[in-house]
Design an enzyme around this catalytic site. Structure first.
Site, PDB file in Angstrom:
ATOM      1  N   CYS A   1     -38.383  -7.672   9.310  1.00  0.00           N
ATOM      2  CA  CYS A   1     -38.551  -9.031   9.822  1.00  0.00           C
ATOM      3  C   CYS A   1     -38.886  -9.066  11.309  1.00  0.00           C
ATOM      4  CB  CYS A   1     -37.297  -9.859   9.552  1.00  0.00           C
ATOM      5  SG  CYS A   1     -35.916  -9.430  10.626  1.00  0.00           S
TER       6      CYS A   1
ATOM      7  N   GLY B   1      -3.842 -12.275  18.222  1.00  0.00           N
ATOM      8  CA  GLY B   1      -3.884 -10.822  18.358  1.00  0.00           C
ATOM      9  C   GLY B   1      -2.626 -10.114  17.917  1.00  0.00           C
TER      10      GLY B   1
ATOM     11  N   CYS C   1     -36.549  -4.738  13.785  1.00  0.00           N
ATOM     12  CA  CYS C   1     -36.356  -4.591  12.343  1.00  0.00           C
ATOM     13  C   CYS C   1     -37.721  -4.362  11.678  1.00  0.00           C
ATOM     14  CB  CYS C   1     -35.691  -5.835  11.765  1.00  0.00           C
ATOM     15  SG  CYS C   1     -35.648  -5.865   9.951  1.00  0.00           S
TER      16      CYS C   1
ATOM     17  N   CYS D   1     -32.558  -4.745   9.559  1.00  0.00           N
ATOM     18  CA  CYS D   1     -31.377  -5.540   9.867  1.00  0.00           C
ATOM     19  C   CYS D   1     -30.219  -5.108   8.975  1.00  0.00           C
ATOM     20  CB  CYS D   1     -31.634  -7.017   9.578  1.00  0.00           C
ATOM     21  SG  CYS D   1     -32.713  -7.806  10.747  1.00  0.00           S
TER      22      CYS D   1
ATOM     23  N   CYS E   1     -32.050 -11.275   7.778  1.00  0.00           N
ATOM     24  CA  CYS E   1     -33.370 -10.663   7.624  1.00  0.00           C
ATOM     25  C   CYS E   1     -34.223 -11.479   6.641  1.00  0.00           C
ATOM     26  CB  CYS E   1     -33.204  -9.235   7.121  1.00  0.00           C
ATOM     27  SG  CYS E   1     -34.675  -8.220   7.308  1.00  0.00           S
TER      28      CYS E   1
END
Lengths: 236, 258, 293
Positions: free
Chosen positions: C244, C32, C241, C266, C272
């Site tokens: 899909c 970080g 979606c 998606c 997808c």
């Protein structure tokens, strides 16, 4: 301590640096004491240094030499040489001062002004206000004024607030700087009675009273300040 | 009456090259005590305040502070992390210009809440409640909690700055001309508020001011500075009623009587 | 290989790669923490992923398989260009299949499919400093990181709740890494934040213009900042979606016509396509729906 206040060999002068450093002597070799339950009144013509003595005792004026001994709790404190913190501590618990004029604080009600010394000592707020109310009632301050800030009060009303504030605590020593100056006869008698009560409680008091009737009524002893006047010394 | 001071200052000096900022300042401050540092512009009072609050490193001297655990720590030998932690928890610093002490672009509530969040408070509702409580204590209407200080008057901003500083219950607050930029009636209100808060919370405070009326009303003790030196030091009443030094006499007599 | 003669492998010279690798190692060692590095001029403008490209160039080897996505899609200009760039300068294999890739360079998304230990995710970062807009002084923000003074970060969230009744920040949502540094996860939707937590894959972040690299090593705690009474939440989508039928994935809204027609698909195009190949069908492609039209 039967003699809570002893002043010994105190000298005071002002050095006026803005006027070529001239030295104005105020009092020389002040010696006296005040016993418990006694009210000593400072006498002598005006300008002789009565107020200066009170101010030295309260720590507002510095002292050139000498001692101001105050019985504070179990100790003896020399106000003339104590550090500021000790003086504030002595003021909070032992040494009270009722001045001629009220230094008003904006927006604080008369009742709170009176109760404040008790707040400062940690007394419960409700209890402190009860006591303040009792004193204001005794001094005949109209009830409708209690919740108002005293800045707009008349001289006599302000003075009664001031007296109540000075008398509310159980200080063992009280300095009174003309507390009755602007009061009417009725209230003067109330103050005289309050002083008598303080005496019964064993409080040592030192005051300046120009009103002869009041002086007669309260003074156990009159201390002539002119004996400490440097002018007298020069004359002699 | 506690017998241990909160702050022990010894021999603090600050030089700017060969110029004196302040020289050889010594004093102790006890809990609940308010000390005023007075003097004219350039007398070194702000330099001294910045040295004491570790915003400025002095050239010489030491300042010891009694931490909450009762141990004294030399401020100039603390790590920066510790000093900064102290500054945002146990101390406050009230700037003359509130914009220096506030975040002008975040709301009043967040300004007050920041110190709480900095010490780990993570409950929005409680933070907001505390912030709103503090706003009312400094007489800012709580319906202004989501307004930015940009929309506040000078007096309100200064009161907000005070709330922001006091929210963590500090034991020592530094104030640099807290009433400086305000007009007279606003000043009186602020002074009165400060006086009340200092009494209620038992704060120790060091107040820099050139205004003797402010010093009289707020402080117990007073230090008069001239050319970087403390020339007179004593009970506030005594310094003002019976000034000893030539400069103090001049200073006191220069006040306009109203 | 002859046409590569004018370039060093993966465009950057070896000294630069070493310098960047050292920065990466330091970043992995201090999860970080933003490590400064001497960012190079790249043959693309700032803002087009120069940081990510330099990180990828420094870690890529001839055996690697690269996937590049831009907002989840493999087929947008940025993704296509960077993929072509590495094909040309490193001659590496490229793919659009998440599971086949060893290095995935991304702009603003994390693939839906869970990443594995053998994969590295490289983020393109525009502004690495999470405190930037709260405290403009870089000297001060570095000090705040060093001393872990993060109260200000919560001030921002407080303001959000005060003004919007909830934490309205939806992307670049600040996280605390390994219980120490507060980090900007780059402008990914907060939907992806939980995927960063205890990830099997190494995550590297490169900011070219700002000259910073930071990292989240595998199996590292990544916690989104929040309040006890306003806990962190990811976006929820009511629709599936349209292509899909996937549920619980990040969806993009696509406007279909000028009559208010729209669909949600998606954002992760590979995910997808993969689902459709495996026979999943969304509302839009459903035979019954087509029949009705």
């Amino acid at each position: 301590m039967a003699t809570p206040l002893v002043v010994s060999e105190v000298f005071k002068s002002f050095t006026m640096h803005l006027r070529d450093g001239i030295k104005l002597p105020v009092v020389n070799d002040v010696n006296f004491s005040v016993a418990s339950g006694e009210c000593v009144v400072l006498g002598g013509p005006s300008g002789i240094g009565k107020s200066s003595i009170l101010k030295m005792l309260y720590g507002n004026y510095a002292v050139d030499a000498g001692q101001i001994l105050v019985g504070h709790k179990d100790k003896i404190v020399d106000i003339a040489h104590a550090d500021p913190r000790t003086i504030l501590e002595v003021r909070r618990h032992t040494l009270g001062y009722v001045s001629q004029f009220l230094r008003t604080v904006p927006r604080v009600s008369a009742l709170d002004v009176v109760a404040e010394p008790l707040f400062a000592r940690g007394v419960d707020a409700a209890q402190a206000k009860d006591k303040a109310a009792e004193l204001l009632a005794k001094l005949n301050l109209p009830r409708e004024l209690w919740s108002l800030p005293p800045a707009t009060f008349s001289g006599g009303e302000q003075q009664r607030v001031n007296i109540a504030r000075g008398f509310i605590t159980s200080h063992r020593i009280l300095l009174l700087d003309e507390p009755t100056a602007s009061l009417d006869a009725v209230n003067r008698r109330v103050v005289v009675e309050m002083i008598a009560e303080k005496k019964r409680e064993g409080v040592a008091m030192l005051g300046i009273f120009h009103d002869e009737e009041v002086r007669e009524a309260v003074a156990d002893r009159i201390l002539d300040v002119s004996q400490f006047s440097p002018r007298k010394a020069i004359a002699a | 009456m506690t017998d241990t001071p909160l702050l022990k200052v010894s021999g603090v000096s600050k030089f700017y090259g060969s110029r004196i900022g302040c020289k050889d300042v010594n004093f102790e401050l006890w809990p609940g005590e308010v000390l005023a540092i007075v003097g004219e512009s350039g007398s070194g009072k702000t330099t001294l305040l910045n040295c004491l609050s570790t915003r400025l490193m002095p050239t010489a001297g030491s300042v010891e502070y009694r931490m909450r655990d009762g141990n004294f720590r030399d401020l100039y030998h603390m790590s920066e992390a510790e000093r900064r932690f102290l500054m945002r928890t146990d101390w406050g610093f009230v700037h003359q210009n509130p914009a220096d002490g506030l975040r002008m672009t975040v709301s009043a509530g967040a300004n007050v809440g920041e110190r709480l969040m900095a010490i780990g408070d993570r409950h929005y509702g409680k933070i907001r409640e505390t912030a709103s409580d503090w706003l009312s204590r400094v007489e800012i209407s709580t319906d202004r909690i989501d307004d930015q200080p940009r929309a506040f008057s000078g007096g309100m901003r200064q009161r907000l700055q005070i709330a922001r500083n006091l929210v963590t219950g500090p034991r020592l607050v530094f104030m640099d001309e807290p009433t400086g930029g305000l007009d007279v009636s606003v000043q009186a209100r602020l002074l009165d508020l400060l006086r009340g808060l200092v009494n209620d919370l038992g704060l120790a405070a060091i107040v820099v001011t050139h205004d003797l009326a402010v010093a009289r009303l707020l402080s117990h003790r007073m230090m008069v500075m001239k050319d970087g030196h403390v020339i007179e030091h004593g009970l506030t009443d005594r310094v003002l009623d019976d000034p000893r030094e030539p400069y103090t006499q001049l200073f006191v007599s220069s006040i306009l009587q109203v | 290989m002859t046409d590569l003669a004018t370039y060093n492998f993966a465009y950057l010279d070896e000294q630069t790669k070493r310098m960047i690798r050292r920065a990466i190692l330091k970043a992995i060692a201090i999860p970080g923490y933003q490590v400064p590095f001497a960012s190079r001029e790249m043959p693309m403008p700032y803002g087009w992923g120069t940081g990510g490209v330099q990180v990828t160039a420094s870690i890529i080897g001839p055996e690697d398989v690269l996937k590049v996505i831009d907002q989840g899609a493999d087929d947008t200009t940025n993704a296509v260009s960077i993929r072509a760039f590495f094909q040309k300068v490193a001659n590496v294999a490229v793919t659009t299949h998440t599971s086949d890739a060893t290095i995935i360079q991304t702009r603003h998304r994390i693939p839906e499919q869970k990443l594995g230990e053998n994969q590295v995710l490289v983020y393109q970062v525009p502004i690495p400093e999470p405190l930037r807009f709260l405290e403009p002084r870089e000297t001060e923000t570095r000090k705040m990181h060093a001393l872990e003074e993060y109260g200000l970060m919560h001030v921002k969230l407080y303001e959000d709740i005060a003004h919007n009744g909830r934490i309205s920040k939806t992307y670049a949502y600040p996280v605390k890494v390994d219980g120490r540094y507060v980090m900007d996860p780059s402008p990914t939707p907060k939907f992806d934040n939980p995927k960063m937590h205890m990830s099997d894959a190494l995550q590297l972040f490169g900011a070219g213009r700002e000259k910073r690299i930071y990292a989240v090593p595998p199996y590292t705690e990544v916690v989104s900042l929040d309040f006890e009474d306003y806990p962190f939440e990811i976006q929820k989508f009511e629709q599936d979606c349209a292509l899909c039928g996937a549920h619980g994935v990040y969806l993009d809204e696509v406007v279909l016509d000028d009559k208010g027609g729209r669909m949600f698909v998606c954002s992760d195009t590979d995910h997808c396509e993969d689902r459709r190949e495996h026979g999943h069908v969304g509302e839009m492609l459903a035979p019954s729906k087509e029949a009705a039209e």
